[in-house]
Write a protein that holds these residues in place. Sequence first.
Motif, short mmCIF file in Angstrom:
data_model
loop_
_atom_site.label_atom_id
_atom_site.label_comp_id
_atom_site.label_asym_id
_atom_site.label_seq_id
_atom_site.Cartn_x
_atom_site.Cartn_y
_atom_site.Cartn_z
N PHE A 20 -2.17 16.66 -0.67
CA PHE A 20 -2.97 18.04 -0.32
C PHE A 20 -3.57 17.92 -1.54
CE2 PHE A 20 -3.50 22.26 -0.69
CZ PHE A 20 -4.80 21.84 0.22
N GLN A 21 -2.46 17.89 -2.80
CA GLN A 21 -2.91 18.25 -4.60
C GLN A 21 -4.33 17.19 -4.51
OE1 GLN A 21 -1.94 20.97 -6.11
NE2 GLN A 21 -4.23 20.88 -6.68
N MET A 22 -4.00 16.06 -4.23
CA MET A 22 -4.28 15.03 -4.77
C MET A 22 -6.03 14.93 -3.45
SD MET A 22 -1.73 11.62 -4.88
CE MET A 22 -0.49 11.49 -5.90
N ALA A 23 -5.92 15.21 -2.82
CA ALA A 23 -7.23 15.67 -1.52
C ALA A 23 -8.01 16.81 -2.55
CB ALA A 23 -7.33 15.79 -0.63
N LEU A 24 -7.23 17.85 -3.21
CA LEU A 24 -8.39 18.54 -4.11
C LEU A 24 -9.05 18.58 -5.42
CD1 LEU A 24 -6.41 21.27 -3.48
CD2 LEU A 24 -8.04 20.94 -2.02
N THR A 25 -7.83 16.89 -6.43
CA THR A 25 -8.00 16.21 -7.49
C THR A 25 -8.17 14.65 -7.55
OG1 THR A 25 -6.46 18.34 -8.61
CG2 THR A 25 -7.82 16.63 -9.99
N PRO A 26 -9.40 14.32 -7.60
CA PRO A 26 -9.86 13.24 -7.65
C PRO A 26 -8.72 12.42 -8.06
CG PRO A 26 -11.77 13.65 -7.74
CD PRO A 26 -10.85 15.26 -8.30
N THR A 27 -8.24 12.05 -7.13
CA THR A 27 -6.37 10.94 -8.08
C THR A 27 -6.16 9.77 -7.80
OG1 THR A 27 -5.58 13.15 -7.78
CG2 THR A 27 -4.29 11.19 -8.62
N TYR A 28 -6.23 9.03 -9.09
CA TYR A 28 -6.09 6.88 -8.78
C TYR A 28 -5.25 7.10 -8.96
CZ TYR A 28 -10.45 7.08 -9.30
OH TYR A 28 -12.81 7.57 -8.82
N LEU A 29 -5.11 5.56 -7.69
CA LEU A 29 -3.06 5.79 -7.57
C LEU A 29 -3.08 4.33 -7.89
CD1 LEU A 29 -1.52 7.58 -4.78
CD2 LEU A 29 -1.16 8.08 -6.79
N PRO A 30 -1.94 3.98 -8.44
CA PRO A 30 -1.27 1.88 -8.92
C PRO A 30 -0.78 1.64 -7.48
CG PRO A 30 -0.16 3.13 -9.75
CD PRO A 30 -0.57 4.06 -9.18
N TYR A 31 -1.05 -0.41 -7.42
CA TYR A 31 -0.36 -0.98 -6.92
C TYR A 31 0.01 -2.12 -7.55
CZ TYR A 31 -5.08 -2.19 -5.83
OH TYR A 31 -6.40 -3.20 -5.68
N VAL A 32 1.44 -2.55 -7.03
CA VAL A 32 1.33 -4.16 -7.77
C VAL A 32 1.33 -5.38 -6.87
CG1 VAL A 32 4.03 -4.52 -8.91
CG2 VAL A 32 2.56 -2.25 -8.82
N PHE A 33 0.77 -5.99 -7.69
CA PHE A 33 0.78 -7.72 -6.71
C PHE A 33 2.04 -8.35 -8.06
CE2 PHE A 33 -4.09 -6.89 -6.46
CZ PHE A 33 -3.59 -7.12 -5.43
N TYR A 34 2.53 -8.72 -6.95
CA TYR A 34 4.05 -10.06 -7.51
C TYR A 34 3.26 -11.43 -7.38
CZ TYR A 34 7.06 -6.53 -7.27
OH TYR A 34 7.89 -5.78 -7.53
N ILE A 35 2.64 -12.44 -8.92
CA ILE A 35 2.28 -13.34 -8.71
C ILE A 35 3.42 -14.56 -8.50
CG2 ILE A 35 0.49 -13.85 -10.53
CD1 ILE A 35 -0.43 -12.23 -11.56
N ASN A 36 4.06 -13.99 -9.82
CA ASN A 36 5.15 -14.89 -9.34
C ASN A 36 6.19 -15.36 -8.52
OD1 ASN A 36 3.32 -17.58 -11.08
ND2 ASN A 36 3.75 -16.40 -12.51
N GLN A 37 6.44 -14.59 -7.76
CA GLN A 37 7.92 -14.07 -7.11
C GLN A 37 7.31 -13.10 -6.25
OE1 GLN A 37 6.73 -12.68 -10.48
NE2 GLN A 37 7.46 -11.27 -10.34
N ARG A 38 7.95 -12.87 -4.86
CA ARG A 38 8.19 -12.11 -3.97
C ARG A 38 9.33 -10.82 -3.63
NH1 ARG A 38 4.89 -13.88 0.62
NH2 ARG A 38 4.36 -15.78 0.09
N TYR A 39 8.51 -9.92 -3.13
CA TYR A 39 9.76 -8.71 -3.39
C TYR A 39 9.95 -8.30 -2.33
CZ TYR A 39 10.51 -3.57 -4.06
OH TYR A 39 10.97 -1.87 -3.91
N PRO A 40 11.89 -7.87 -1.88
CA PRO A 40 12.63 -8.46 -1.75
C PRO A 40 12.70 -8.05 -0.35
CG PRO A 40 13.71 -7.25 -3.52
CD PRO A 40 12.18 -7.63 -4.15
N ASP A 41 12.23 -6.66 -0.65
CA ASP A 41 11.87 -5.62 0.62
C ASP A 41 10.86 -5.86 1.56
OD1 ASP A 41 12.56 -2.27 0.91
OD2 ASP A 41 12.79 -3.75 2.46
N TRP A 42 10.95 -7.24 2.34
CA TRP A 42 10.30 -7.58 3.74
C TRP A 42 9.92 -6.40 4.46
CZ3 TRP A 42 7.70 -11.42 2.74
CH2 TRP A 42 7.91 -12.88 1.46
N GLU A 43 11.06 -5.76 5.00
CA GLU A 43 10.03 -4.83 5.71
C GLU A 43 9.03 -3.48 5.12
OE1 GLU A 43 9.16 -2.69 9.72
OE2 GLU A 43 10.36 -4.67 9.68
#
Length: 701
Positions: A138-161
């Motif tokens: 809700f607070q992010m909706a009031l204030t323009p907020t930018y969030l990051p995500y992360v790429f795995y380029i040479n490996q895979r993240y183990p939490d598949w679900e």
Amino acid sequence: MDTRPQRIASPRLISLLLGLFSALLLLALRLNPLLDAKLTELEAATYDFRIQTRPTRPLPSSIMLVGLTDFDLDFWHRAIDIRSHHFRLLQTLANLGVGSVLFDIVFLDEITPEQVAAFEGAESVSADIYHGDDDLAFQMALTPTYLPYVFYINQRYPDWEMIRSRRELVDESWFLPCDDSMGGEFGPGYEASEIKVPSPSLVESAQGLGHINVIQDSDGVVRRIPLLILYRHPTRGVGLYPSIALRLALDQLGVDIHDLRVRFGEAIEFESGDPPVTTRIPINTHGEMLINFREGATFTEGRSFSSETIIRIGDQLMRSMALPPDQRPQRFEVYGHTVDRDAFRDATVLVGDIAVASTDIRATAIDRALPMITVHANVISSILRRDFITETPHWAESALTILMGLLAGFLFGRIGYIRSFLAGGLLFAGWAGITWAALAWFNLWLPLMMPVFALGIVGFLVLLYHLVLVDKRRGQIRAAFEAYTSPEVVDEILQNLDDPALWGAKRRITTLFVDIRGFTTLTEKTPPELVVEILNHYYQIVVDALRRHGGIPNKFIGDEVMALFNAPRSIENSEEAACRAAIDIQLSIARLNAERLRPEMGREIAVGIGVNTGEAIVGIVGRERIEYTALGDDVNVASRLQGQARPGQVLIGQSTHEALERTAPEFLETAVVQVRLIPEIILKGLTRRFDVYELCYARDE
């Protein structure tokens, strides 16, 4: 057997070829992956030095940093404490009137009301303040907020679900569809194998999302950032996903990601503003932009606040709201900081980890320990200011390396290897200065190490060439000249060894021959030691007279001396110079007889001199024994005139006399008493008849 003169290969040409060879050798070394990597790292190290020493240009005051410091970590004990802290921080920033907030923190864990309930009764008061991610969303909706995500380029993240469920949050607003035209020569840049997305409720409330991947060079230093990473989404297709810094900058410029024009290995282009202005961001084949580090530690340490400090400012701000407007403070004092109430208004605030023990601190071009949040600040600044560094292409490095090799070879071959050290130092300093200035003032990364290595290799090879081949040959030539030629003339000859005329060329010269009359009889009647002394006086007189008038003693054959005028060094009026030298010799011999030989030894000598002018082949001859000589009929005539001359007589050929009449009439009128024609004489060994002239000069009494 080949008896032709062995000409020294032109040092200038050899030096030029050595320069080209050195450059090509260096470029060939680039083909070895290991050596190429080392050369690249060395060049990158010089780039870092240039970045660190160029004039500073502070980042825009509208970009501010809130760091998660070790001081903040002391207040965090559990996940709810951390999330509650971020909630209160964002709430405070909204109350301070910020324009936008960028988090360099991946909110991977999801805090639900049920999880919050588990904290009830705990010592922490977080549960009383934060009731789950819906509060933060809700607070992010009031204030323009930018969030990051992360790429795995040479490996895979183990939490598949979790990965499978959250990647479905991706929609077409996240990426730019990729097509073959963007790939350039080497195809699209980095390709990710998997994506790690934040909490779903936070994703829905974010103003924008982008990746925070930063890829280090082979030496572990961050100099570039991938602005676009290719990801093949199972349902959304192939797309190019922007970095979070690019995403925020595009939004501030009012540019939709789908309006980007991308060409890997060249640039990302878009239009913004009114009237529209084209922005061109240079990128390499991996989609990476060189980070134009305008500030490093000065920004992180001098223009940042701890998140706890901001929260305390928020507490004071909330308390001040109960006061009448005219009594509300305009500044807040917190933990030694004095913060103006409007300092954050409309600012772009970046929030990231700057703690000492953080794993998000890495070596960069500007500082060897810099939080990555400062990297994003510099990237945002570069895009908004259109302040980009351009790296010269590989072909330009090759061209500059070859050019430096040729330039060094050209110079070293002309100034000698001793002065080459000074010239090499000046070239190095000059090129280093040019590359520094190009980066400091024009944002252009010119290669330094490859041209400098070419310069060094050329210097070494030219030195080796001179020591092994040229200097040995020069020594032989110097020995052949310096015993009877002035040092200036010897130096001139050695400086022009690559002049074809020095190795055998037709040239108009005046030749002088002088010989002692009755020398055989003199040696029979005189003790050997006196003969040697007489010869020494004689040679000294002849050599001194020749030098005074610009002639060069060429050969000493017993008591005969052959001299050249107008070779190898050019002189004006060689005929006059030779005739003056001949008279000078005769007068000096007469004085020698009167002052030394008759009074001290009871002996005297007399010489005959022949002078003639004409074309001759002049140059260096010999292989083991080096000689500089002249060959031709007119040289033979001069020798025969000397043989014809009586004691004390100077005979000159017709060509010499004609030249004197044209160019030196004053000499004929003042320096000689009479020029007597001896017509139609036959010279020994020659068949045709010659008109010969005797120079009758005033003899000392």
